[in-house]
Design a protein around this motif. Structure first.
Motif, PDB file in Angstrom:
ATOM      1  N   ASN A 100     -11.156  -4.958   8.313  1.00  0.00           N
ATOM      2  CA  ASN A 100     -10.241  -5.778   7.520  1.00  0.00           C
ATOM      3  C   ASN A 100      -8.869  -5.119   7.427  1.00  0.00           C
ATOM      4  OD1 ASN A 100      -9.614  -4.479   4.651  1.00  0.00           O
ATOM      5  ND2 ASN A 100     -11.712  -3.925   5.180  1.00  0.00           N
ATOM      6  N   MET A 101      -7.880  -5.911   7.066  1.00  0.00           N
ATOM      7  CA  MET A 101      -6.554  -5.399   6.723  1.00  0.00           C
ATOM      8  C   MET A 101      -6.178  -5.992   5.372  1.00  0.00           C
ATOM      9  SD  MET A 101      -5.285  -3.297   9.011  1.00  0.00           S
ATOM     10  CE  MET A 101      -3.515  -3.426   9.130  1.00  0.00           C
ATOM     11  N   ALA A 102      -7.112  -5.952   4.431  1.00  0.00           N
ATOM     12  CA  ALA A 102      -6.969  -6.647   3.153  1.00  0.00           C
ATOM     13  C   ALA A 102      -6.476  -5.756   2.028  1.00  0.00           C
ATOM     14  CB  ALA A 102      -8.304  -7.284   2.756  1.00  0.00           C
ATOM     15  N   GLY A 103      -6.330  -4.462   2.288  1.00  0.00           N
ATOM     16  CA  GLY A 103      -5.766  -3.580   1.287  1.00  0.00           C
ATOM     17  C   GLY A 103      -4.254  -3.465   1.468  1.00  0.00           C
ATOM     18  N   ASP A 134      -7.691   6.382  -8.950  1.00  0.00           N
ATOM     19  CA  ASP A 134      -6.864   5.574  -9.853  1.00  0.00           C
ATOM     20  C   ASP A 134      -7.157   4.089  -9.697  1.00  0.00           C
ATOM     21  OD1 ASP A 134      -5.378   7.827 -10.834  1.00  0.00           O
ATOM     22  OD2 ASP A 134      -4.243   7.812  -8.968  1.00  0.00           O
ATOM     23  N   SER A 135      -7.462   3.667  -8.473  1.00  0.00           N
ATOM     24  CA  SER A 135      -7.632   2.243  -8.182  1.00  0.00           C
ATOM     25  C   SER A 135      -9.045   1.726  -8.454  1.00  0.00           C
ATOM     26  CB  SER A 135      -7.276   1.968  -6.720  1.00  0.00           C
ATOM     27  OG  SER A 135      -8.238   2.538  -5.844  1.00  0.00           O
ATOM     28  N   GLU A 136     -10.008   2.617  -8.623  1.00  0.00           N
ATOM     29  CA  GLU A 136     -11.392   2.188  -8.798  1.00  0.00           C
ATOM     30  C   GLU A 136     -11.555   1.319 -10.051  1.00  0.00           C
ATOM     31  OE1 GLU A 136     -13.809   5.679  -8.765  1.00  0.00           O
ATOM     32  OE2 GLU A 136     -13.707   5.912  -6.584  1.00  0.00           O
ATOM     33  N   GLY A 137     -12.253   0.198  -9.883  1.00  0.00           N
ATOM     34  CA  GLY A 137     -12.483  -0.721 -10.986  1.00  0.00           C
ATOM     35  C   GLY A 137     -11.368  -1.714 -11.206  1.00  0.00           C
ATOM     36  N   HIS A 138     -10.331  -1.646 -10.376  1.00  0.00           N
ATOM     37  CA  HIS A 138      -9.191  -2.552 -10.521  1.00  0.00           C
ATOM     38  C   HIS A 138      -9.134  -3.516  -9.340  1.00  0.00           C
ATOM     39  CE1 HIS A 138      -7.861  -0.375 -14.044  1.00  0.00           C
ATOM     40  NE2 HIS A 138      -7.930   0.769 -13.365  1.00  0.00           N
ATOM     41  N   VAL A 139      -8.131  -4.380  -9.320  1.00  0.00           N
ATOM     42  CA  VAL A 139      -8.004  -5.409  -8.285  1.00  0.00           C
ATOM     43  C   VAL A 139      -7.255  -4.822  -7.093  1.00  0.00           C
ATOM     44  CG1 VAL A 139      -7.180  -7.729  -7.749  1.00  0.00           C
ATOM     45  CG2 VAL A 139      -7.975  -7.182 -10.074  1.00  0.00           C
ATOM     46  N   CYS A 140      -7.987  -4.563  -6.019  1.00  0.00           N
ATOM     47  CA  CYS A 140      -7.414  -3.899  -4.841  1.00  0.00           C
ATOM     48  C   CYS A 140      -7.216  -4.850  -3.663  1.00  0.00           C
ATOM     49  CB  CYS A 140      -8.311  -2.741  -4.415  1.00  0.00           C
ATOM     50  SG  CYS A 140      -8.476  -1.447  -5.652  1.00  0.00           S
ATOM     51  N   GLY A 141      -7.440  -6.151  -3.863  1.00  0.00           N
ATOM     52  CA  GLY A 141      -7.272  -7.114  -2.787  1.00  0.00           C
ATOM     53  C   GLY A 141      -8.201  -8.298  -3.000  1.00  0.00           C
ATOM     54  N   PRO A 142      -8.329  -9.152  -1.988  1.00  0.00           N
ATOM     55  CA  PRO A 142      -7.682  -9.033  -0.677  1.00  0.00           C
ATOM     56  C   PRO A 142      -6.212  -9.468  -0.703  1.00  0.00           C
ATOM     57  CG  PRO A 142      -9.024 -11.020  -0.755  1.00  0.00           C
ATOM     58  CD  PRO A 142      -9.257 -10.288  -2.050  1.00  0.00           C
ATOM     59  N   TYR A 143      -5.360  -8.618  -0.108  1.00  0.00           N
ATOM     60  CA  TYR A 143      -3.966  -8.961   0.112  1.00  0.00           C
ATOM     61  C   TYR A 143      -3.830  -9.707   1.433  1.00  0.00           C
ATOM     62  CZ  TYR A 143      -2.549  -5.715  -3.604  1.00  0.00           C
ATOM     63  OH  TYR A 143      -2.384  -5.084  -4.809  1.00  0.00           O
ATOM     64  N   ASN A 144      -2.814 -10.536   1.526  1.00  0.00           N
ATOM     65  CA  ASN A 144      -2.550 -11.262   2.764  1.00  0.00           C
ATOM     66  C   ASN A 144      -1.084 -11.666   2.753  1.00  0.00           C
ATOM     67  OD1 ASN A 144      -2.919 -12.569   5.236  1.00  0.00           O
ATOM     68  ND2 ASN A 144      -4.847 -13.522   4.590  1.00  0.00           N
ATOM     69  N   TRP A 145      -0.708 -12.462   3.755  1.00  0.00           N
ATOM     70  CA  TRP A 145       0.638 -13.014   3.760  1.00  0.00           C
ATOM     71  C   TRP A 145       0.578 -14.518   3.900  1.00  0.00           C
ATOM     72  CZ3 TRP A 145       2.261  -9.991   8.776  1.00  0.00           C
ATOM     73  CH2 TRP A 145       1.504 -10.429   9.852  1.00  0.00           C
ATOM     74  N   THR A 146       1.686 -15.177   3.595  1.00  0.00           N
ATOM     75  CA  THR A 146       1.758 -16.627   3.708  1.00  0.00           C
ATOM     76  C   THR A 146       1.790 -17.014   5.189  1.00  0.00           C
ATOM     77  OG1 THR A 146       4.158 -16.410   3.431  1.00  0.00           O
ATOM     78  CG2 THR A 146       2.860 -16.995   1.478  1.00  0.00           C
ATOM     79  N   LYS A 147       1.659 -18.312   5.469  1.00  0.00           N
ATOM     80  CA  LYS A 147       1.584 -18.780   6.854  1.00  0.00           C
ATOM     81  C   LYS A 147       2.796 -18.375   7.680  1.00  0.00           C
ATOM     82  CE  LYS A 147      -1.493 -22.717   6.084  1.00  0.00           C
ATOM     83  NZ  LYS A 147      -1.663 -24.204   6.192  1.00  0.00           N
ATOM     84  N   ASP A 148       3.948 -18.266   7.026  1.00  0.00           N
ATOM     85  CA  ASP A 148       5.147 -17.860   7.763  1.00  0.00           C
ATOM     86  C   ASP A 148       5.276 -16.344   7.865  1.00  0.00           C
ATOM     87  OD1 ASP A 148       5.815 -17.160   5.199  1.00  0.00           O
ATOM     88  OD2 ASP A 148       7.521 -18.524   5.029  1.00  0.00           O
ATOM     89  N   GLU A 149       4.285 -15.627   7.336  1.00  0.00           N
ATOM     90  CA  GLU A 149       4.217 -14.163   7.410  1.00  0.00           C
ATOM     91  C   GLU A 149       5.351 -13.493   6.655  1.00  0.00           C
ATOM     92  OE1 GLU A 149       3.866 -12.933  11.479  1.00  0.00           O
ATOM     93  OE2 GLU A 149       2.177 -14.273  11.900  1.00  0.00           O
ATOM     94  N   GLN A 150       5.956 -14.191   5.710  1.00  0.00           N
ATOM     95  CA  GLN A 150       7.130 -13.669   5.008  1.00  0.00           C
ATOM     96  C   GLN A 150       6.825 -13.137   3.615  1.00  0.00           C
ATOM     97  OE1 GLN A 150      10.281 -13.399   6.497  1.00  0.00           O
ATOM     98  NE2 GLN A 150       8.958 -13.891   8.237  1.00  0.00           N
ATOM     99  N   ARG A 151       5.809 -13.698   2.938  1.00  0.00           N
ATOM    100  CA  ARG A 151       5.576 -13.346   1.544  1.00  0.00           C
ATOM    101  C   ARG A 151       4.141 -12.831   1.354  1.00  0.00           C
ATOM    102  NH1 ARG A 151       7.336 -18.460   1.393  1.00  0.00           N
ATOM    103  NH2 ARG A 151       5.501 -19.184   0.236  1.00  0.00           N
ATOM    104  N   ILE A 152       3.957 -12.044   0.296  1.00  0.00           N
ATOM    105  CA  ILE A 152       2.684 -11.403   0.025  1.00  0.00           C
ATOM    106  C   ILE A 152       1.841 -12.259  -0.916  1.00  0.00           C
ATOM    107  CG2 ILE A 152       1.572  -9.352  -0.971  1.00  0.00           C
ATOM    108  CD1 ILE A 152       3.003  -8.830   1.650  1.00  0.00           C
ATOM    109  N   THR A 153       0.559 -12.363  -0.608  1.00  0.00           N
ATOM    110  CA  THR A 153      -0.397 -13.026  -1.491  1.00  0.00           C
ATOM    111  C   THR A 153      -1.464 -12.023  -1.920  1.00  0.00           C
ATOM    112  OG1 THR A 153      -1.932 -13.748   0.254  1.00  0.00           O
ATOM    113  CG2 THR A 153      -0.060 -15.198  -0.251  1.00  0.00           C
TER     114      THR A 153
END
Length: 218
Positions: A100-103, A134-153
């Motif tokens: 994956n590349m979700a982090g 520090d990150s354990e137990g928190h929201v670590c993803g999944p991160y992605n980008w919008t269809k135009d690859e410009q913005r982070i989701t």
């Protein structure tokens, strides 16, 4: 019948060639996307003209994301001492499927520089950075980008918020001596995970924003 077999035999190489070309195009596109996701970027806040007041939009729109020395992420056009620009990319995270590349990670200005996870505090909804523990137990993803690859989701949508808590005004009064100018606010970056206002104090200033990727400056 013989004519039909002859026609079919002449078409088969063409079909095979088209399939191979299509597959090669798909492979090339996948390689391009993978390469793009590995490229480091800065993050810029984009604010809709209907959000907040003119002064609030002036402070937030096109403000850059910075790492604060307290482990939180901030938005500002006039960083103070100890702030360093977000400089990160998508990254494999052990919580998600293999390959994956979700982090999401950022390069810090620690000595030596380190890659640190970017995550959302599960209790406060504030965006933070830090090590694996520090990150354990928190929201670590999944991160992605919008269809135009410009913005982070995150978790499939753009729930980002620029926030000024009631106590931030007093904090800024102290930080102006470190370089921040009057009227150039520092905003906190939050993520409204459940689309319910992120449990913020009712007196908080809140603007919905998008996070746009731009090539890292260094």
């Amino acid at each position: 019948m013989v004519f039909g077999l002859i026609t079919l035999s002449t078409m088969v190489p063409t079909i095979i060639g088209l399939n191979q070309a299509t597959q090669n195009t798909r492979d090339s596109e996948e390689e391009r996307r993978d390469s793009a996701r590995r490229q480091r970027c800065n993050l810029i806040a984009i604010c809709d003209e209907r959000e907040g007041t003119l002064e609030q939009r002036r402070q937030v729109h096109n403000a850059k994301v910075y790492l604060g020395p307290d482990g939180n992420l901030y938005l500002t056009k006039t960083p103070v001492a100890g702030f360093s620009p977000f400089n990160g990319r998508f990254f494999q995270h052990p919580l998600f499927a293999p390959d994956n590349m979700a982090g999401f990670v950022t390069l810090t200005e620690e000595e030596p520089p380190m890659l640190r996870w970017v995550f959302v505090d599960a209790d406060t909804h504030e965006c933070r950075w830090g090590g694996r523990q520090d990150s354990e137990g928190h929201v670590c993803g999944p991160y992605n980008w919008t269809k135009d690859e410009q913005r982070i989701t995150l978790q499939g949508w753009e729930g980002w918020l620029a926030v000024r808590r009631p106590d931030d005004e007093e904090r800024e009064q102290e930080e102006r001596g470190l370089g921040i100018a009057e009227g150039q606010g520092i905003w906190r970056l939050y993520f409204d995970e459940h689309d319910d206002g992120a449990d913020l104090h009712p007196d908080s200033q809140v603007l919905e924003i998008c996070l746009q990727r731009v090539p890292a400056e260094s």
